[in-house]
Design an enzyme around this catalytic site. Structure first.
Site, PDB file in Angstrom:
ATOM      1  N   GLN A  96      -6.471   0.120  -7.495  1.00 39.27           N
ATOM      2  CA  GLN A  96      -5.617  -0.458  -8.533  1.00 39.27           C
ATOM      3  C   GLN A  96      -6.010   0.067  -9.920  1.00 39.27           C
ATOM      4  O   GLN A  96      -5.189   0.081 -10.832  1.00 39.27           O
ATOM      5  CB  GLN A  96      -5.721  -1.983  -8.491  1.00 39.27           C
ATOM      6  CG  GLN A  96      -4.900  -2.679  -9.546  1.00 39.27           C
ATOM      7  CD  GLN A  96      -4.718  -4.155  -9.231  1.00 39.27           C
ATOM      8  OE1 GLN A  96      -3.948  -4.522  -8.365  1.00 39.27           O
ATOM      9  NE2 GLN A  96      -5.435  -5.008  -9.948  1.00 39.27           N
ATOM     10  N   TYR A 101      -6.741   1.785   2.270  1.00 32.23           N
ATOM     11  CA  TYR A 101      -6.585   1.207   0.939  1.00 32.23           C
ATOM     12  C   TYR A 101      -7.710   0.229   0.601  1.00 32.23           C
ATOM     13  O   TYR A 101      -8.116  -0.590   1.422  1.00 32.23           O
ATOM     14  CB  TYR A 101      -5.238   0.482   0.811  1.00 32.23           C
ATOM     15  CG  TYR A 101      -5.068  -0.178  -0.544  1.00 32.23           C
ATOM     16  CD1 TYR A 101      -4.567   0.546  -1.617  1.00 32.23           C
ATOM     17  CD2 TYR A 101      -5.464  -1.502  -0.769  1.00 32.23           C
ATOM     18  CE1 TYR A 101      -4.444  -0.046  -2.877  1.00 32.23           C
ATOM     19  CE2 TYR A 101      -5.343  -2.089  -2.017  1.00 32.23           C
ATOM     20  CZ  TYR A 101      -4.834  -1.356  -3.074  1.00 32.23           C
ATOM     21  OH  TYR A 101      -4.718  -1.927  -4.308  1.00 32.23           O
ATOM     22  N   LYS A 154      -4.244   3.556 -12.138  1.00 37.14           N
ATOM     23  CA  LYS A 154      -3.112   3.688 -13.052  1.00 37.14           C
ATOM     24  C   LYS A 154      -3.525   3.688 -14.518  1.00 37.14           C
ATOM     25  O   LYS A 154      -2.956   4.422 -15.324  1.00 37.14           O
ATOM     26  CB  LYS A 154      -2.079   2.598 -12.749  1.00 37.14           C
ATOM     27  CG  LYS A 154      -1.312   2.888 -11.452  1.00 37.14           C
ATOM     28  CD  LYS A 154      -0.502   1.726 -10.962  1.00 37.14           C
ATOM     29  CE  LYS A 154      -1.289   0.651 -10.255  1.00 37.14           C
ATOM     30  NZ  LYS A 154      -2.098   1.058  -9.107  1.00 37.14           N
ATOM     31  N   ASN A 203      -8.394  16.605 -45.372  1.00 38.80           N
ATOM     32  CA  ASN A 203      -9.108  16.644 -44.095  1.00 38.80           C
ATOM     33  C   ASN A 203      -8.189  16.926 -42.906  1.00 38.80           C
ATOM     34  O   ASN A 203      -7.081  16.398 -42.843  1.00 38.80           O
ATOM     35  CB  ASN A 203      -9.824  15.308 -43.870  1.00 38.80           C
ATOM     36  CG  ASN A 203     -10.876  15.044 -44.938  1.00 38.80           C
ATOM     37  OD1 ASN A 203     -11.515  15.976 -45.419  1.00 38.80           O
ATOM     38  ND2 ASN A 203     -11.021  13.788 -45.337  1.00 38.80           N
ATOM     39  N   SER A 235      -9.445  11.872 -48.832  1.00 39.23           N
ATOM     40  CA  SER A 235     -10.651  11.052 -48.763  1.00 39.23           C
ATOM     41  C   SER A 235     -10.525   9.925 -49.771  1.00 39.23           C
ATOM     42  O   SER A 235      -9.983  10.108 -50.860  1.00 39.23           O
ATOM     43  CB  SER A 235     -11.875  11.906 -49.086  1.00 39.23           C
ATOM     44  OG  SER A 235     -12.921  11.091 -49.571  1.00 39.23           O
ATOM     45  N   LYS A 253     -10.579  16.423 -51.444  1.00 41.77           N
ATOM     46  CA  LYS A 253     -10.568  16.675 -50.003  1.00 41.77           C
ATOM     47  C   LYS A 253      -9.184  16.627 -49.382  1.00 41.77           C
ATOM     48  O   LYS A 253      -8.323  15.854 -49.771  1.00 41.77           O
ATOM     49  CB  LYS A 253     -11.438  15.633 -49.307  1.00 41.77           C
ATOM     50  CG  LYS A 253     -12.876  15.708 -49.718  1.00 41.77           C
ATOM     51  CD  LYS A 253     -13.684  16.496 -48.755  1.00 41.77           C
ATOM     52  CE  LYS A 253     -14.098  15.615 -47.597  1.00 41.77           C
ATOM     53  NZ  LYS A 253     -15.063  16.299 -46.757  1.00 41.77           N
ATOM     54  N   THR A 288     -17.003  36.458 -31.814  1.00 39.66           N
ATOM     55  CA  THR A 288     -17.800  36.006 -30.674  1.00 39.66           C
ATOM     56  C   THR A 288     -19.029  35.354 -31.303  1.00 39.66           C
ATOM     57  O   THR A 288     -19.504  35.816 -32.357  1.00 39.66           O
ATOM     58  CB  THR A 288     -18.250  37.161 -29.758  1.00 39.66           C
ATOM     59  OG1 THR A 288     -18.999  38.089 -30.543  1.00 39.66           O
ATOM     60  CG2 THR A 288     -17.060  37.889 -29.132  1.00 39.66           C
ATOM     61  N   HIS A 289     -19.508  34.283 -30.688  1.00 38.93           N
ATOM     62  CA  HIS A 289     -20.610  33.510 -31.272  1.00 38.93           C
ATOM     63  C   HIS A 289     -20.271  33.048 -32.687  1.00 38.93           C
ATOM     64  O   HIS A 289     -21.159  32.854 -33.508  1.00 38.93           O
ATOM     65  CB  HIS A 289     -21.913  34.311 -31.306  1.00 38.93           C
ATOM     66  CG  HIS A 289     -22.187  35.047 -30.027  1.00 38.93           C
ATOM     67  ND1 HIS A 289     -22.835  34.484 -28.961  1.00 38.93           N
ATOM     68  CD2 HIS A 289     -21.858  36.315 -29.641  1.00 38.93           C
ATOM     69  CE1 HIS A 289     -22.913  35.367 -27.978  1.00 38.93           C
ATOM     70  NE2 HIS A 289     -22.319  36.483 -28.351  1.00 38.93           N
ATOM     71  N   ASN A 291       0.817  -1.216   0.000  1.00 41.55           N
ATOM     72  CA  ASN A 291       0.000   0.000   0.000  1.00 41.55           C
ATOM     73  C   ASN A 291       0.853   1.270   0.000  1.00 41.55           C
ATOM     74  O   ASN A 291       0.614   2.200  -0.779  1.00 41.55           O
ATOM     75  CB  ASN A 291      -0.948   0.021   1.203  1.00 41.55           C
ATOM     76  CG  ASN A 291      -1.939  -1.121   1.144  1.00 41.55           C
ATOM     77  OD1 ASN A 291      -2.010  -1.832   0.137  1.00 41.55           O
ATOM     78  ND2 ASN A 291      -2.697  -1.315   2.207  1.00 41.55           N
ATOM     79  N   GLU A 335      -8.837  17.047 -35.667  1.00 50.58           N
ATOM     80  CA  GLU A 335     -10.063  16.375 -35.222  1.00 50.58           C
ATOM     81  C   GLU A 335      -9.758  15.327 -34.161  1.00 50.58           C
ATOM     82  O   GLU A 335     -10.535  15.132 -33.218  1.00 50.58           O
ATOM     83  CB  GLU A 335     -10.784  15.747 -36.420  1.00 50.58           C
ATOM     84  CG  GLU A 335     -11.424  16.813 -37.302  1.00 50.58           C
ATOM     85  CD  GLU A 335     -11.915  16.277 -38.635  1.00 50.58           C
ATOM     86  OE1 GLU A 335     -12.499  17.058 -39.393  1.00 50.58           O
ATOM     87  OE2 GLU A 335     -11.702  15.087 -38.928  1.00 50.58           O
TER      88      GLU A 335
HETATM   89  N1  ARG Z   1      -1.549  -3.832  -7.379  1.00 45.71           N
HETATM   90  C1  ARG Z   1      -2.011  -3.090  -6.257  1.00 45.71           C
HETATM   91  C2  ARG Z   1      -2.465  -1.685  -6.695  1.00 45.71           C
HETATM   92  O1  ARG Z   1      -2.148  -1.302  -7.775  1.00 45.71           O
HETATM   93  C3  ARG Z   1      -0.924  -2.978  -5.252  1.00 45.71           C
HETATM   94  C4  ARG Z   1      -1.385  -2.764  -3.867  1.00 45.71           C
HETATM   95  C5  ARG Z   1      -1.916  -4.028  -3.325  1.00 45.71           C
HETATM   96  N2  ARG Z   1      -2.267  -3.888  -1.962  1.00 45.71           N
HETATM   97  C6  ARG Z   1      -3.133  -4.690  -1.386  1.00 45.71           C
HETATM   98  N3  ARG Z   1      -3.407  -4.463  -0.147  1.00 45.71           N
HETATM   99  N4  ARG Z   1      -3.711  -5.667  -2.045  1.00 45.71           N
HETATM  100  O2  ARG Z   1      -3.140  -0.992  -5.992  1.00 45.71           O
END
Ligand code: ARG
Length: 468
Positions: free
Chosen positions: A329, A324, A332, A292, A284, A290, A162-163, A117, A297
């Protein structure tokens, strides 16, 4: 038996059965958190030093663990991607497993007094710190591109809206500096977020703090953090720092989407104020004529994805009880994806802005069209003592007369103008020119060429000092 391999390498002791194969796939984060392998090793090396300082590891053991971890780092750098065949749960487990492979029982001492953690939170903060610095470098490069445009076209007129209706002329330099200003704020916001990212949770343990007499201040500075985080219960699950970073990414993406929209419109055949280069456009498959604006975009479209990552993390954190929870998890994927996409958008925007040309004649013509000087006529009357509200009315009437005649304001004969208001004289034509319209806006932050010169010099100085 419900399939599966072996109980989790880090926690198998209390389990009779291995996890179900499907659950294992659901639970494992190695495919995603592999990106933090170098951060995990750096944090582990710093942790080993502290374990030595409190007598858990001898000098020699600490040295062997450090060498072992450095070897794992070198090995990791040669791998093309996450070592999924290892079957290991996450990057922390993998690093420890590799260490134990190299050092046997000694490697098993590393996890003393720490938890995944505090470790995962430390890893993400280390990663985010680098990520912020890289995005700020890309922001600086895009700001440079706008400053170059501002230098090239400091005084060239273009219409502003504007607009999406022609409003008043500005200089192209002024327009470019508007985007530079947004990006400068994004960069400042990232710097401010960095202050809160830059705290070290390691040594907070699972949530209650570590039972070893670790010097957390020394540990924090060994990892380049400004300070250790101040409450273990909070630190074990806090992800505000990532939320804040994603909020800035989202704001920046919104700025880029506005830029994209401006450029798409200006590049359209109807506006034709700018010409995008072949290097950032596509053809295109059906319509040969064209070209583009796909690069723009996509920038506009990816804004949804980046802002979505912020919403995703916000919802992820909502109502999580202390401390935690495995929900975290999921943080990420959102952070990494938004960072990758923003990086691409910023770099593509540099390419677009560096290769776009402005049609100066067309910009000038459109800046003069659309009665963008109607405000000048009103101001002219104000200077002759007519109250602004009345002057506004008169100028509006003049626009109607000119529209009916299919002429710009300045093409109306003096008699026609005087018929609308007696205070109008021959000198009115001087104030209706494009140059007069621009140079009158001389108050600070206005589009007068002299102000634009000042503003671009100031922006260059600010960018240079931020980079120093
Ligand atoms: N893979 C976990 C995460 O990204 C790591 C932490 C895990 N901790 C736990 N108490 N299971 O959060």
């Amino acid at each position: 038996m419900s399939g599966g391999t072996k109980p989790g390498a880090m926690w198998g002791g209390r389990f009779d059965e291995p996890p179900a194969e499907l659950f294992k796939r659901f639970n494992d984060s190695l495919p995603i958190d592999w990106r933090m392998v170098q951060q995990d090793i750096a944090a582990s090396i710093a942790w080993a030093r502290e374990l030595h300082a409190v007598g858990v590891l001898s000098e020699h053991e600490c040295q062997r663990i450090t060498e072992g971890l450095n070897d794992v780092a070198r090995h990791a750098a040669t791998l093309p991607g996450p070592p999924l065949a290892s079957g290991l749960e996450d990057v922390h487990t993998w690093v420890e497993h590799e260490l134990v492979q190299r050092l046997g029982d000694l490697g098993k001492k590393l996890h003393t007094g720490r938890s995944r953690n505090d470790l995962v939170s430390t890893d993400i903060r280390l990663w985010t710190r680098d990520c912020i610095l890289e995005r700020r470098r890309e922001l600086a490069e895009l700001r440079r591109a706008f400053l170059d445009i501002a230098d090239r076209h400091a005084h060239d007129p273009m219409p502003a809206y504007t607009h999406l209706q022609p409003a008043q002329p500005v200089t192209i330099g002024h327009w470019a500096l508007a985007y530079e200003a947004m990006l400068a704020r994004d960069s400042a916001r990232l710097l401010s977020a960095l202050d809160r990212v830059n705290e070290c949770p390691l040594g907070c343990g699972a949530l209650a703090g570590t039972a070893y007499a670790i010097d957390r201040h020394r540990l924090a500075s060994a990892l380049g953090f400004a300070r250790p985080s101040g409450n273990s219960l909070d630190a074990a699950s806090d992800r505000d720092f990532a939320l804040e970073t994603l909020a800035v990414f989202a704001a920046c993406a919104v700025h880029l989407s506005r830029l994209a929209e401006d450029m798409i419109i200006y590049n359209s055949a109807e506006f034709a104020l700018v010409k995008l280069s072949d290097r950032v456009t596509t053809g295109s498959s059906l319509m040969p004529q064209k070209k583009n604006p796909d690069a723009l975009e996509l920038i506009r479209g990816k804004c949804g994805r980046i802002a979505g990552a912020h919403a995703q993390l916000l919802m992820l954190l909502k109502a999580q009880p202390l401390a935690y929870n495995k929900d975290n998890q999921e943080d990420k994927a959102a952070l990494f994806d938004a960072s990758d996409e923003l990086s691409l958008c910023l770099r593509i925007a540099v390419l677009v802005m560096d290769t776009t040309t402005f049609d100066l004649e067309r910009c000038r013509a459109r800046a003069s069209a659309g009665y963008a000087n109607a405000t000048e006529l009103a101001d002219y009357l104000v200077a002759r003592g007519v109250p602004f509200r009345e002057a506004h009315e008169v100028a509006g009437k003049a626009v109607r007369v000119a529209l009916a005649a299919g002429q710009p304001l300045e093409a109306l004969p003096l008699e026609a103008l005087r018929a609308i208001h007696g205070a109008i004289d021959a000198d009115v034509y001087d104030v209706l020119t494009l140059e007069a319209t621009l140079s009158k806006r001389r108050a600070f932050a206005g589009t007068a060429p002299s102000r634009v010169d000042e503003a671009r010099a100031a922006a260059r100085t600010r960018l240079a000092s931020e980079q120093a």
